[in-house]
Design an enzyme around this catalytic site. Structure first.
Site, mmCIF file in Angstrom:
data_model
loop_
_atom_site.group_PDB
_atom_site.id
_atom_site.type_symbol
_atom_site.label_atom_id
_atom_site.label_comp_id
_atom_site.label_asym_id
_atom_site.label_seq_id
_atom_site.Cartn_x
_atom_site.Cartn_y
_atom_site.Cartn_z
ATOM 1 C CD GLN A 78 -2.935 1.245 2.182
ATOM 2 O OE1 GLN A 78 -3.053 0.351 3.001
ATOM 3 N NE2 GLN A 78 -3.686 2.320 2.204
ATOM 4 C CG PHE A 79 1.461 3.891 -3.581
ATOM 5 C CD1 PHE A 79 1.622 5.258 -3.736
ATOM 6 C CD2 PHE A 79 0.340 3.286 -4.138
ATOM 7 C CE1 PHE A 79 0.690 6.005 -4.446
ATOM 8 C CE2 PHE A 79 -0.585 4.027 -4.842
ATOM 9 C CZ PHE A 79 -0.418 5.386 -4.999
ATOM 10 C CB THR A 80 -1.833 5.516 -0.049
ATOM 11 O OG1 THR A 80 -2.361 4.428 0.707
ATOM 12 C CG2 THR A 80 -2.301 5.437 -1.495
#
Length: 149
Positions: A78-80
């Site tokens: 989850q890059f966010t």
């Protein structure tokens, strides 16, 4: 690297209406790779996830780790989580790793986790995932490894 770990009774990841990862009691970890991260940060993050004491002992105190209870581990990219949210009303992703570096390091994390822990499942890097979980407690922590380690 950054992770949000959640103590769960159950968790799953679905892609294109197919469950690709599912665990019962254990930890679901959302994982973000930052620009400066390398395999040593992934190794340290995995060690912390497996040994972080967030499960209750016989007295109800958080004294047991995932390894102690033999629970499942669900790792979800989850890059966010790497977003800079300090200014304005829109996140900036300047500290997030470029997609290829993030994919490479998440693949490394997958390989390491599979080689040292028996009950591990994964989300899919870059996919539109639907994540479902029952958070136990709720118990949620943010862990971070820095490029300086």
């Amino acid at each position: 690297m950054i992770t949000v770990i959640q103590r769960v009774n159950t968790a799953s990841v679905t892609v294109d209406r197919q469950i690709i990862g599912r665990i019962d009691r254990g930890i679901m970890a959302l994982v973000a790779v930052e620009k400066e991260d390398a395999p040593r940060q992934a190794d340290r993050l995995l060690e912390r996830i497996l040994t972080y004491r967030i499960f209750p002992d016989g007295d109800g105190r958080m004294n047991l780790s995932l390894q102690n209870i033999g629970g499942g581990l669900l790792l979800v990219p989850q890059f966010t989580l790497a977003a800079d949210t300090d200014k304005g009303s829109r996140p900036s992703f300047t500290s997030a790793a470029p997609p290829e570096h993030g994919r490479e390091l998440f693949a490394y994390l997958q390989q390491r986790a599979t080689s040292i822990y028996p009950d591990v499942q994964f989300g899919r890097f870059g996919a539109d995932m639907q994540v479902a979980l029952v958070n136990d407690g709720p118990v949620t922590f943010t862990l971070r490894t820095h490029a300086s380690i």
